[in-house]
Scaffold this active site. Sequence first.
Site, PDB file in Angstrom:
ATOM      1  N   ARG A 143      -9.586   1.686   9.561  1.00  9.77           N
ATOM      2  CA  ARG A 143      -9.077   0.354   9.840  1.00  9.77           C
ATOM      3  C   ARG A 143     -10.128  -0.528  10.537  1.00  9.77           C
ATOM      4  O   ARG A 143      -9.919  -1.716  10.701  1.00  9.77           O
ATOM      5  CB  ARG A 143      -7.847   0.507  10.737  1.00  9.77           C
ATOM      6  CG  ARG A 143      -6.974  -0.702  10.792  1.00  9.77           C
ATOM      7  CD  ARG A 143      -5.628  -0.351  11.372  1.00  9.77           C
ATOM      8  NE  ARG A 143      -4.790   0.307  10.367  1.00  9.77           N
ATOM      9  CZ  ARG A 143      -3.467   0.344  10.415  1.00  9.77           C
ATOM     10  NH1 ARG A 143      -2.830  -0.208  11.413  1.00  9.77           N
ATOM     11  NH2 ARG A 143      -2.782   0.945   9.468  1.00  9.77           N
ATOM     12  N   LYS A 179       0.814  -1.221   0.000  1.00  8.83           N
ATOM     13  CA  LYS A 179       0.000   0.000   0.000  1.00  8.83           C
ATOM     14  C   LYS A 179       0.846   1.268   0.000  1.00  8.83           C
ATOM     15  O   LYS A 179       0.638   2.164  -0.805  1.00  8.83           O
ATOM     16  CB  LYS A 179      -0.903   0.064   1.246  1.00  8.83           C
ATOM     17  CG  LYS A 179      -1.957  -1.003   1.332  1.00  8.83           C
ATOM     18  CD  LYS A 179      -2.915  -0.715   2.494  1.00  8.83           C
ATOM     19  CE  LYS A 179      -2.230  -0.683   3.847  1.00  8.83           C
ATOM     20  NZ  LYS A 179      -1.730  -1.986   4.307  1.00  8.83           N
ATOM     21  N   ARG A 205      12.898  -8.413   5.622  1.00  8.65           N
ATOM     22  CA  ARG A 205      13.441  -7.051   5.679  1.00  8.65           C
ATOM     23  C   ARG A 205      14.559  -6.956   6.715  1.00  8.65           C
ATOM     24  O   ARG A 205      14.442  -7.468   7.822  1.00  8.65           O
ATOM     25  CB  ARG A 205      12.348  -6.062   6.125  1.00  8.65           C
ATOM     26  CG  ARG A 205      11.314  -5.764   5.104  1.00  8.65           C
ATOM     27  CD  ARG A 205      10.339  -4.781   5.732  1.00  8.65           C
ATOM     28  NE  ARG A 205       9.119  -4.635   4.978  1.00  8.65           N
ATOM     29  CZ  ARG A 205       7.966  -4.207   5.489  1.00  8.65           C
ATOM     30  NH1 ARG A 205       7.891  -3.873   6.772  1.00  8.65           N
ATOM     31  NH2 ARG A 205       6.905  -4.089   4.732  1.00  8.65           N
TER      32      ARG A 205
END
Length: 217
Positions: free
Chosen positions: A83, A8, A122
């Site tokens: 959300r 996103k 990551r």
Amino acid sequence: MGPPGAGKGTQAKKLVERFGMVHLSSGDILRTERASGSLLGRKLAQYMDAGKLVPDDIVVSVMAKAMTENSGEAGLLLDGFPRTVPQAEALDAQLARAGKPLDAVVVMTAEPDMIVRRITGRRSCPACGRVYHVEFMPPRKAGECDACGGPLVQRSDDAEAVVRDRLATYNRQTAPVVDYYRRRSGLKRIEVDGGRDADDVLAQLTKAFESFGASSR
Ligand SMILES: [Zn+2]
């Protein structure tokens, strides 16, 4: 809208470059409000420091303030908000008062295993801020920063158990918001597979935004 790791934020940055909307990322806005030391910011800190979810009314107040302060001519691109269903209802009420209804909802999907692979891989260098991925963008030497040689670390948020937990929270709280918007007639909607190549996703989103009436800068 979409689960963590669906891409996103990455796509939002590219879309605002092209179409000129103001990008309102709830994560960034909550952190900025918190750092400002305002009354709202101090309330936020109480929840964030305790590792608790910030209540809907506080999230809505902070986002409403940011939306009022950033009403650009090309509109707003909301990222990470609403959300929960109560947040979506509060957003509707606020937009109705402002006379500016939602134009479109973009839903980015991704398979849970792909999300876990993306996020848990990551790594970053605390010394210089460079970001890597063990699989998709590895450093020349495992565990070592190419730029400064410092040791690479994984954020605690990116550990597999935490990612699975974030996904469960998304499915419980946010997936119902997608249904809330699906049921509404007259709202433009697009769903894209965020697990695909980022350039393909951007091409698909750009086409959709143009069909929604957004014009390139
Ligand atoms: Zn470094």
